[in-house]
Write an enzyme that holds these catalytic residues in place. Structure first.
Site, PDB file in Angstrom:
ATOM      1  N   CYS A 220     -32.264  16.603  40.965  1.00 42.30           N
ATOM      2  CA  CYS A 220     -32.870  17.465  42.253  1.00 42.30           C
ATOM      3  C   CYS A 220     -33.040  19.057  41.863  1.00 42.30           C
ATOM      4  O   CYS A 220     -34.099  19.335  42.087  1.00 42.30           O
ATOM      5  CB  CYS A 220     -31.977  17.250  43.338  1.00 42.30           C
ATOM      6  SG  CYS A 220     -30.437  17.529  43.108  1.00 42.30           S
TER       7      CYS A 220
HETATM    8  N1  NDP Z   1     -27.789  12.779  45.988  1.00 46.56           N
HETATM    9  C1  NDP Z   1     -28.746  13.623  45.394  1.00 46.56           C
HETATM   10  O1  NDP Z   1     -29.175  14.541  46.138  1.00 46.56           O
HETATM   11  C2  NDP Z   1     -29.319  12.998  44.263  1.00 46.56           C
HETATM   12  C3  NDP Z   1     -28.509  12.125  43.413  1.00 46.56           C
HETATM   13  N2  NDP Z   1     -29.121  11.919  42.190  1.00 46.56           N
HETATM   14  C4  NDP Z   1     -28.531  10.918  41.532  1.00 46.56           C
HETATM   15  O2  NDP Z   1     -28.951   9.503  41.890  1.00 46.56           O
HETATM   16  C5  NDP Z   1     -27.811   8.677  41.994  1.00 46.56           C
HETATM   17  C6  NDP Z   1     -27.103   8.064  43.089  1.00 46.56           C
HETATM   18  O3  NDP Z   1     -26.796   9.442  43.784  1.00 46.56           O
HETATM   19  P1  NDP Z   1     -26.365   9.307  45.509  1.00 46.56           P
HETATM   20  O4  NDP Z   1     -27.301   8.246  46.469  1.00 46.56           O
HETATM   21  O5  NDP Z   1     -26.180  10.528  45.898  1.00 46.56           O
HETATM   22  O6  NDP Z   1     -25.027   8.614  45.387  1.00 46.56           O
HETATM   23  P2  NDP Z   1     -24.038   8.059  46.373  1.00 46.56           P
HETATM   24  O7  NDP Z   1     -22.555   8.342  45.919  1.00 46.56           O
HETATM   25  O8  NDP Z   1     -24.414   8.367  47.707  1.00 46.56           O
HETATM   26  O9  NDP Z   1     -24.234   6.187  46.138  1.00 46.56           O
HETATM   27  C7  NDP Z   1     -23.774   5.667  45.024  1.00 46.56           C
HETATM   28  C8  NDP Z   1     -24.261   4.236  45.088  1.00 46.56           C
HETATM   29  O10 NDP Z   1     -23.583   3.535  44.039  1.00 46.56           O
HETATM   30  C9  NDP Z   1     -22.669   2.512  44.329  1.00 46.56           C
HETATM   31  N3  NDP Z   1     -21.572   2.659  43.288  1.00 46.56           N
HETATM   32  C10 NDP Z   1     -20.657   3.678  43.077  1.00 46.56           C
HETATM   33  N4  NDP Z   1     -20.027   3.204  42.014  1.00 46.56           N
HETATM   34  C11 NDP Z   1     -20.335   2.183  41.498  1.00 46.56           C
HETATM   35  C12 NDP Z   1     -19.844   1.314  40.597  1.00 46.56           C
HETATM   36  N5  NDP Z   1     -18.884   1.571  39.689  1.00 46.56           N
HETATM   37  N6  NDP Z   1     -20.614   0.254  40.168  1.00 46.56           N
HETATM   38  C13 NDP Z   1     -21.424  -0.277  41.187  1.00 46.56           C
HETATM   39  N7  NDP Z   1     -22.107   0.474  42.062  1.00 46.56           N
HETATM   40  C14 NDP Z   1     -21.375   1.742  42.314  1.00 46.56           C
HETATM   41  C15 NDP Z   1     -22.296   2.812  45.672  1.00 46.56           C
HETATM   42  O11 NDP Z   1     -22.173   1.434  46.627  1.00 46.56           O
HETATM   43  P3  NDP Z   1     -20.921   0.744  46.719  1.00 46.56           P
HETATM   44  O12 NDP Z   1     -19.638   1.723  46.336  1.00 46.56           O
HETATM   45  O13 NDP Z   1     -21.008   0.318  47.973  1.00 46.56           O
HETATM   46  O14 NDP Z   1     -20.925  -0.369  45.536  1.00 46.56           O
HETATM   47  C16 NDP Z   1     -23.412   3.664  46.313  1.00 46.56           C
HETATM   48  O15 NDP Z   1     -24.514   2.557  46.838  1.00 46.56           O
HETATM   49  C17 NDP Z   1     -26.596   9.500  41.104  1.00 46.56           C
HETATM   50  O16 NDP Z   1     -26.827   9.336  39.771  1.00 46.56           O
HETATM   51  C18 NDP Z   1     -26.895  10.904  41.360  1.00 46.56           C
HETATM   52  O17 NDP Z   1     -26.473  11.753  40.450  1.00 46.56           O
HETATM   53  C19 NDP Z   1     -30.351  12.432  41.776  1.00 46.56           C
HETATM   54  C20 NDP Z   1     -31.090  13.390  42.647  1.00 46.56           C
HETATM   55  C21 NDP Z   1     -30.420  13.684  43.811  1.00 46.56           C
HETATM   56  C1  X2W Z   2     -24.353  19.450  45.233  1.00 46.54           C
HETATM   57  C2  X2W Z   2     -24.168  18.579  44.084  1.00 46.54           C
HETATM   58  O1  X2W Z   2     -23.155  18.118  43.649  1.00 46.54           O
HETATM   59  N1  X2W Z   2     -25.342  18.108  43.450  1.00 46.54           N
HETATM   60  C3  X2W Z   2     -25.626  17.515  42.309  1.00 46.54           C
HETATM   61  C4  X2W Z   2     -26.789  17.272  41.954  1.00 46.54           C
HETATM   62  C5  X2W Z   2     -27.475  15.878  42.191  1.00 46.54           C
HETATM   63  C6  X2W Z   2     -28.214  15.392  41.340  1.00 46.54           C
HETATM   64  O2  X2W Z   2     -29.433  15.550  40.904  1.00 46.54           O
HETATM   65  O3  X2W Z   2     -27.696  14.789  40.284  1.00 46.54           O
HETATM   66  P1  X2W Z   2     -27.729  14.098  38.642  1.00 46.54           P
HETATM   67  O4  X2W Z   2     -28.370  14.912  38.123  1.00 46.54           O
HETATM   68  O5  X2W Z   2     -26.489  13.655  38.533  1.00 46.54           O
HETATM   69  O6  X2W Z   2     -28.558  12.896  39.153  1.00 46.54           O
HETATM   70  C7  X2W Z   2     -24.585  17.836  41.218  1.00 46.54           C
HETATM   71  O7  X2W Z   2     -24.695  19.145  40.741  1.00 46.54           O
HETATM   72  O8  X2W Z   2     -24.201  17.157  40.380  1.00 46.54           O
END
Ligand code: NDP
Ligand code: X2W
Length: 401
Positions: A220
């Site tokens: 992000c």
């Molecule tokens: N949040 C953000 O702003 C952004 C996030 N990302 C990336 O996107 C990905 C998802 O982020 P986000 O949605 O915030 O994460 P969340 O923590 O909100 O969700 C993670 C998801 O993965 C599942 N999960 C967690 N651990 C495991 C495991 N060991 N095995 C299987 N399922 C698992 C959880 O569901 P359950 O535990 O029910 O199985 C949940 O659905 C990450 O890699 C993050 O770095 C990228 C850009 C922006």
């Molecule tokens: C506030 C906060 O914790 N933000 C996340 C960025 C989310 C993201 O883009 O994560 P990935 O690059 O891991 O997909 C971080 O800094 O790790």
């Protein structure tokens, strides 16, 4: 320019019929990451500027400007009108939920499987196009569904470091059957893997994304920072990026970064050197970048203040023109003179760039960017990539007007 998700016309009530797997995409000739350099690319054809008072493409300030060298593919890529079946692993999380909302309003995306360990057995209420129940899909189940030809595109929305066994199992199915379902991974795990395509459509060659079967979705902060830096790539000595994210950026797993008691009334610095997005920005843009991340008590939206040391004197007006030229025709990038405000980006699907404040030496510029981390920073960008690689219009299902 872009509208909020809630303002979108909801087309979701319609049920999508069962269709055969989409097989119209050719195998990729190369999955290598291909970034377009703005400093060396000459405009193939002149297009008058619609965004500024000067004509685009003229060298009125001693350095080349160019119209967008990587414009949206438009009709060239919108040949598919057959729905694609989607499997979403990590569906309970913030990015997974944001993507489900977008898929619900998309005429061709047919969500079939949502995986969550915690919600297994519960109905997915926010998706109205068909009845779906969360399931805990392990590696074997995913591989079997893929082998049986039940899914055209897998989206991995898992925490960093978790999805490798899934990818290995899907690769095994590919090796055994020759099947090639599309994989889009939202984590950081494959962003430096040259056998994957890094999918930042405004900067990565769009035709490479369209031909890829393995797409790594950018981070992000890294998306906003790269959009803010890329047009000055040929003029940038080094860059410092100060970023503040809403706490949804830290995911749903409890941590000091999403603990409201900890965040209240201030901002919290973390990973001040060596954040993965520092490496991601520097690697993909080839610009020496220092990234200084912070997290704050609002839920979604990122503010970035980007300071760039220039290799020559430039004016604010000329720099702004370079950005307007570079992003001409982009529906999800807005360039303006004013610094954008993070409170206004929440729920929006694009990235806003502005400020362009040049210091008295003319050799340092400060640019501000805002981006919704869950939308253009994750799910919206994922949908751009899915649309491109599945043969739909890149902006299908994305509220952009
Ligand atoms: N949040 C953000 O702003 C952004 C996030 N990302 C990336 O996107 C990905 C998802 O982020 P986000 O949605 O915030 O994460 P969340 O923590 O909100 O969700 C993670 C998801 O993965 C599942 N999960 C967690 N651990 C495991 C495991 N060991 N095995 C299987 N399922 C698992 C959880 O569901 P359950 O535990 O029910 O199985 C949940 O659905 C990450 O890699 C993050 O770095 C990228 C850009 C922006
Ligand atoms: C506030 C906060 O914790 N933000 C996340 C960025 C989310 C993201 O883009 O994560 P990935 O690059 O891991 O997909 C971080 O800094 O790790």
């Amino acid at each position: 320019m872009f509208s909020t998700t809630s303002g979108a016309v909801r087309a979701g009530a319609r049920r999508v019929a069962r269709y055969p797997a989409f097989i119209g995409i050719a195998a990729p000739s190369s999955n290598q990451c291909l970034f377009i350099s703005t400093s060396t690319t000459k405009a193939a054809s002149f297009r008058p500027a619609t965004l500024g008072s000067q004509r685009v493409g003229q060298q009125r300030h001693g350095y080349a400007t160019t119209t967008n060298p990587n414009p949206p593919l438009g009709k060239k890529n919108a040949s598919n009108d057959v729905p694609s079946r989607i499997g979403l692993i990590g569906a309970r999380g913030y990015t997974g939920q944001a993507l489900i909302d977008l898929l619900n309003d998309h005429p061709f995306m047919d969500l079939r499987y949502v995986s969550s360990r915690e919600l297994a057995g519960q109905k997915l209420d926010s998706y109205t196009k068909r009845d779906i129940t969360y399931a805990n899909l392990g590696v074997e189940e995913v591989a079997q569904l893929d082998k049986d030809g039940q899914v055209d595109c897998w989206v991995m929305a898992l925490p960093n470091g978790v999805c490798k066994p899934y990818i290995e199992a899907l690769n095994q199915v590919r090796a055994e059957t020759g099947k090639k379902s599309l994989i889009v991974d939202l984590s950081a795990d494959y962003r430096f893997d040259e056998t994957w395509t890094y999918g930042l459509p405004e900067l990565t060659k769009r035709s490479a994304i369209a031909q890829s079967k393995n797409i790594s979705n950018p981070g992000c902060f890294a998306t906003g920072a790269q959009l803010a830096l890329a047009p000055l790539r040929g003029h940038c000595l080094d860059a410092h990026v100060f970023g503040v994210s809403g706490y949804s950026g830290a995911g749903t797993k409890p941590s000091p970064k999403n603990d409201l008691d900890n965040l209240r009334g201030g901002i919290i610095p973390y990973s001040l050197t060596g954040h993965i997005h520092e490496k991601e920005i520097s690697h993909h843009l080839d610009i020496k970048t220092a990234f200084l991340p912070h997290v704050a008590e609002w839920f979604r939206g990122i503010h970035l203040t980007v300071s760039i040391d220039l290799n020559q004197q430039m004016t604010s007006r000329d720099i702004r023109q370079i950005y307007q030229d570079r992003y001409a025709g982009e529906k999800l990038v807005k360039v303006s003179g004013e610094a954008p405000l993070v409170r206004k980006i929440s729920g929006q699907h694009g990235c806003e760039l502005g400020a362009f404040s040049v210091d008295s030496t003319g050799k340092r510029v400060v640019i501000c960017a805002t981006i919704d981390n869950l939308n253009k920073g994750a799910s919206t960008q994922c949908l751009q990539n899915m649309n491109l690689a599945l043969g739909y219009d890149e902006f299908q299902g994305i509220p952009t007007v």
